[in-house]
Scaffold this motif. Structure first.
Motif, PDB file in Angstrom:
ATOM      1  N   LEU A 168       0.842  -1.194   0.000  1.00  0.00           N
ATOM      2  CA  LEU A 168       0.000   0.000   0.000  1.00  0.00           C
ATOM      3  C   LEU A 168       0.878   1.245   0.000  1.00  0.00           C
ATOM      4  O   LEU A 168       1.935   1.267   0.638  1.00  0.00           O
ATOM      5  N   PRO A 169       0.450   2.294  -0.697  1.00  0.00           N
ATOM      6  CA  PRO A 169       1.337   3.432  -0.932  1.00  0.00           C
ATOM      7  C   PRO A 169       1.277   4.518   0.140  1.00  0.00           C
ATOM      8  O   PRO A 169       0.238   4.793   0.734  1.00  0.00           O
ATOM      9  N   LEU A 170       2.432   5.128   0.312  1.00  0.00           N
ATOM     10  CA  LEU A 170       2.575   6.331   1.130  1.00  0.00           C
ATOM     11  C   LEU A 170       2.871   7.490   0.186  1.00  0.00           C
ATOM     12  O   LEU A 170       3.837   7.440  -0.584  1.00  0.00           O
ATOM     13  N   LYS A 171       2.032   8.513   0.228  1.00  0.00           N
ATOM     14  CA  LYS A 171       2.195   9.665  -0.666  1.00  0.00           C
ATOM     15  C   LYS A 171       3.144  10.675  -0.018  1.00  0.00           C
ATOM     16  O   LYS A 171       2.817  11.284   1.005  1.00  0.00           O
ATOM     17  N   ASN A 172       4.289  10.831  -0.635  1.00  0.00           N
ATOM     18  CA  ASN A 172       5.305  11.737  -0.107  1.00  0.00           C
ATOM     19  C   ASN A 172       5.572  12.831  -1.131  1.00  0.00           C
ATOM     20  O   ASN A 172       6.091  12.565  -2.213  1.00  0.00           O
ATOM     21  N   ALA A 173       5.199  14.055  -0.787  1.00  0.00           N
ATOM     22  CA  ALA A 173       5.429  15.198  -1.680  1.00  0.00           C
ATOM     23  C   ALA A 173       6.764  15.873  -1.407  1.00  0.00           C
ATOM     24  O   ALA A 173       7.081  16.881  -2.037  1.00  0.00           O
ATOM     25  N   TYR A 174       7.549  15.339  -0.462  1.00  0.00           N
ATOM     26  CA  TYR A 174       8.861  15.884  -0.122  1.00  0.00           C
ATOM     27  C   TYR A 174       8.778  17.379   0.203  1.00  0.00           C
ATOM     28  O   TYR A 174       9.592  18.182  -0.235  1.00  0.00           O
ATOM     29  N   ASP A 175       7.741  17.710   0.991  1.00  0.00           N
ATOM     30  CA  ASP A 175       7.525  19.101   1.369  1.00  0.00           C
ATOM     31  C   ASP A 175       7.713  19.311   2.862  1.00  0.00           C
ATOM     32  O   ASP A 175       7.274  20.317   3.416  1.00  0.00           O
ATOM     33  N   GLY A 176       8.351  18.363   3.514  1.00  0.00           N
ATOM     34  CA  GLY A 176       8.579  18.466   4.946  1.00  0.00           C
ATOM     35  C   GLY A 176       7.461  17.889   5.796  1.00  0.00           C
ATOM     36  O   GLY A 176       7.612  17.762   7.012  1.00  0.00           O
ATOM     37  N   ARG A 199       5.001   5.674  -2.464  1.00  0.00           N
ATOM     38  CA  ARG A 199       4.249   5.575  -3.717  1.00  0.00           C
ATOM     39  C   ARG A 199       5.161   5.550  -4.934  1.00  0.00           C
ATOM     40  O   ARG A 199       4.855   4.910  -5.948  1.00  0.00           O
ATOM     41  N   SER A 200       6.299   6.204  -4.847  1.00  0.00           N
ATOM     42  CA  SER A 200       7.184   6.338  -6.000  1.00  0.00           C
ATOM     43  C   SER A 200       7.887   5.038  -6.366  1.00  0.00           C
ATOM     44  O   SER A 200       8.446   4.922  -7.461  1.00  0.00           O
ATOM     45  N   VAL A 201       7.868   4.042  -5.465  1.00  0.00           N
ATOM     46  CA  VAL A 201       8.589   2.801  -5.746  1.00  0.00           C
ATOM     47  C   VAL A 201       7.682   1.575  -5.605  1.00  0.00           C
ATOM     48  O   VAL A 201       8.165   0.456  -5.422  1.00  0.00           O
ATOM     49  N   VAL A 202       6.371   1.764  -5.728  1.00  0.00           N
ATOM     50  CA  VAL A 202       5.464   0.615  -5.662  1.00  0.00           C
ATOM     51  C   VAL A 202       5.691  -0.317  -6.854  1.00  0.00           C
ATOM     52  O   VAL A 202       5.678  -1.548  -6.714  1.00  0.00           O
ATOM     53  N   THR A 203       5.901   0.244  -8.037  1.00  0.00           N
ATOM     54  CA  THR A 203       6.207  -0.611  -9.190  1.00  0.00           C
ATOM     55  C   THR A 203       7.464  -1.424  -8.933  1.00  0.00           C
ATOM     56  O   THR A 203       7.534  -2.619  -9.276  1.00  0.00           O
ATOM     57  N   ALA A 204       8.462  -0.828  -8.307  1.00  0.00           N
ATOM     58  CA  ALA A 204       9.693  -1.558  -7.990  1.00  0.00           C
ATOM     59  C   ALA A 204       9.410  -2.716  -7.042  1.00  0.00           C
ATOM     60  O   ALA A 204      10.040  -3.779  -7.141  1.00  0.00           O
ATOM     61  N   ALA A 205       8.453  -2.536  -6.128  1.00  0.00           N
ATOM     62  CA  ALA A 205       8.085  -3.619  -5.212  1.00  0.00           C
ATOM     63  C   ALA A 205       7.459  -4.779  -5.980  1.00  0.00           C
ATOM     64  O   ALA A 205       7.737  -5.957  -5.704  1.00  0.00           O
ATOM     65  N   PRO A 240       9.547   9.873  -7.670  1.00  0.00           N
ATOM     66  CA  PRO A 240      10.696  10.006  -6.774  1.00  0.00           C
ATOM     67  C   PRO A 240      11.127  11.464  -6.641  1.00  0.00           C
ATOM     68  O   PRO A 240      10.893  12.281  -7.538  1.00  0.00           O
ATOM     69  N   GLU A 241      11.770  11.754  -5.545  1.00  0.00           N
ATOM     70  CA  GLU A 241      12.102  13.146  -5.230  1.00  0.00           C
ATOM     71  C   GLU A 241      12.910  13.818  -6.329  1.00  0.00           C
ATOM     72  O   GLU A 241      12.641  14.968  -6.697  1.00  0.00           O
ATOM     73  N   VAL A 242      13.899  13.110  -6.875  1.00  0.00           N
ATOM     74  CA  VAL A 242      14.760  13.732  -7.874  1.00  0.00           C
ATOM     75  C   VAL A 242      13.966  14.106  -9.124  1.00  0.00           C
ATOM     76  O   VAL A 242      14.223  15.162  -9.741  1.00  0.00           O
ATOM     77  N   ALA A 261       9.838   7.157 -14.094  1.00  0.00           N
ATOM     78  CA  ALA A 261      10.259   6.284 -12.989  1.00  0.00           C
ATOM     79  C   ALA A 261       9.785   4.856 -13.211  1.00  0.00           C
ATOM     80  O   ALA A 261      10.518   3.890 -12.946  1.00  0.00           O
ATOM     81  N   MET A 262       8.549   4.696 -13.683  1.00  0.00           N
ATOM     82  CA  MET A 262       8.026   3.356 -13.952  1.00  0.00           C
ATOM     83  C   MET A 262       8.883   2.638 -14.989  1.00  0.00           C
ATOM     84  O   MET A 262       9.213   1.445 -14.839  1.00  0.00           O
ATOM     85  N   ASP A 263       9.245   3.332 -16.049  1.00  0.00           N
ATOM     86  CA  ASP A 263      10.080   2.735 -17.087  1.00  0.00           C
ATOM     87  C   ASP A 263      11.414   2.273 -16.503  1.00  0.00           C
ATOM     88  O   ASP A 263      11.904   1.176 -16.825  1.00  0.00           O
TER      89      ASP A 263
END
Length: 474
Positions: A168-176, A199-205, A240-242, A261-263
């Motif tokens: 399950l995803p965690l939405k991280n906007a990297y805004d502190g 959330r940015s690495v769910v596909t990687a999982a 992802p943050e970058v 990122a998915m690719d």
């Protein structure tokens, strides 16, 4: 001595059987979520480079007349899974909460009695795994849906749109601010171990578990059938943050950052197969999107429409078929612009490609186009392809979504339940569907109207049909 001879003979027989089993091709389907017709750079996309998918396209075969069988997720997945129109199983829009499903005339989940390709392959000796979005039951508050393994899969890992093991995803906007959970009620349903991931690495999982599945199948000498169905590039968009930092954080920019990122994450799966000679020569990878892009996110240029619409932008999808040891070498890197085919036909063709018996007692709606998928023919589907719009997606007053549609040869035809709203387009010269030719071809209009009405009449109705009535409460 005689006993030793018998043992050696028995071992030779087992080895021969193992080689025969492993000669069956491995199949990987990659069904991307909400990706547009022109988002991949190998399909003319100019926003980002999808390098890993492009590599497979350059070594494989691209199709430009491939269709999914619904412009929205759940029914599109049912078609690929069963080889039958999703209307047969009363899944004609995305599955949601129980009440919403009932109000739209939908089933709560795909009936396990449906003909499922994975089940037939499993019975034929294949290792079967589903890693990624399911969305054919077990979402929101529907906690009593069958587990994915009830449909013939040995192993599974899904997201909040299914049951069993899930990430399950965690939405991280990297805004502190702390990341926010996004599970739409799935965490409360139980039915499987759950872990949370950015959330940015769910596909990687999903890819990580898929690689373990491949390793296990290789170790046991089994051919494998693997669904890798990311829930990228569906919103919400949390790259992802970058990649977020490199964007202007608009909806479209975040979408393409997620696609990039998915690719990258899918590249690990592709490299595992490409860099192993045995896998490379005996594995077929098929890549497509489940429907058109969310409006304001991806692009479907030059097609009209997007996700939920019956126009071309909602149902025409990229299709890439890769398999150096299986695809005709002369077709490598080519683009098939002639063959008209759909997800139903992929399902049917995979039975032939794997030498698997068809399910008994049912009629599949797909046609056997195995030779076309392998680049050995340009035959297309003989029967028309029919669509019905999702019952909860009527469009707007200014721009209504047609109720019914059919593709037959070069013609794409639209009509409403009441017989009005007739549109006819010649896709050979007007792929953007700008010139309605209905008045010029009344005989074609009459033929296709009758065909789509006949098709729809024989299927269960849903709440989009004015004649539909909810089932009486028991």
């Amino acid at each position: 001595m005689r006993n030793i001879f018998r043992v050696l003979l028995f071992l030779q027989l087992l080895t021969a059987l193992g080689h025969a089993e492993s000669s069956k091709p491995n199949i990987i389907t990659v069904f991307i979520d909400d990706m547009g017709w022109s988002d991949l750079s190998c399909y003319g996309g100019k926003v980002i480079q999808t390098k890993n998918i492009d590599t497979l396209a350059s070594e494989g075969l691209r199709f430009t007349n491939f269709y999914v069988n619904s412009p929205i997720c759940s029914p599109s997945r049912v078609a690929l899974t069963t080889g039958q129109y999703p209307q047969r199983w009363k899944i004609t829009s995305y599955l949601a909460r129980r009440k919403a499903n009932r109000e739209r005339g939908l089933a709560q989940w795909l009936d396990p009695a449906a003909p499922v390709l994975a089940r037939q392959l499993n019975q034929a000796g294949y290792a079967t795994g589903h890693f990624g979005k399911w969305h054919m039951g077990g979402q929101r508050d529907v906690g009593n849906a069958p587990l994915i393994t009830k449909y013939g899969f040995d192993r599974s890992l899904t997201n909040f749109e299914g049951l069993g093991p899930r990430v399950l995803p965690l939405k991280n906007a990297y805004d502190g601010k702390p990341p926010k959970k996004h599970d739409l009620g799935s965490a409360d349903l139980g039915k499987g171990p759950i872990y949370w991931e950015d959330r940015s690495v769910v596909t990687a999982a999903f890819v990580k578990d898929a690689l373990k599945f491949i390793d296990h199948a290789e170790a046991t000498g089994q051919p494998f059938f693997l669904n890798l169905w990311p829930d990228d590039v569906h919103s919400p968009f949390f790259p992802p943050e970058v990649l977020r930092d490199a964007s202007d954080e608009s909806k479209r920019a975040l979408y393409y950052a997620v696609l990039e990122a998915m690719d990258q994450q899918l590249g690990l799966l592709f490299d595992r197969v490409r860099n192993d000679e045995r896998l490379k020569n005996n594995t077929l990878i098929l890549i497509a999107s489940d429907n058109g892009p969310e409006e304001g996110a991806g692009l479907a240029d030059p097609l009209r429409g997007a996700k939920t619409w019956l126009y071309e932008g909602g149902v025409r999808s990229p299709l890439i078929v890769w398999g150096p040891g299986l695809v005709n070498p002369a077709a490598a890197g080519a683009t098939n612009t002639k063959s008209i085919l759909s997800a139903l036909d992929i399902n049917r063709s995979l039975y032939t490609l794997t030498g698997t018996n068809l399910p008994s007692g049912v009629t599949l709606d797909g046609e056997d186009l195995a030779e076309t998928l392998l680049g050995k023919s340009e035959s297309g589907r003989h029967a028309p392809i029919f669509w019905r719009r999702p019952p909860d997606r009527p469009g707007t007053k200014e721009q209504p979504n047609p109720d019914l549609s059919v593709r037959a040869g070069k013609w794409k035809f639209y009509v409403n339940y009441d017989g009005n709203g007739v549109q006819l387009y010649d896709l050979d010269v007007d792929v953007s569907e700008t010139q309605n030719r209905a008045d010029d071809h009344p005989e074609i209009v009459a033929r296709l109207k009758q065909a789509v009405f006949d098709w729809n009449r024989d299927l269960p109705a849903d709440a989009g049909d004015p004649a539909w009535r909810p089932a009486a409460k028991k």
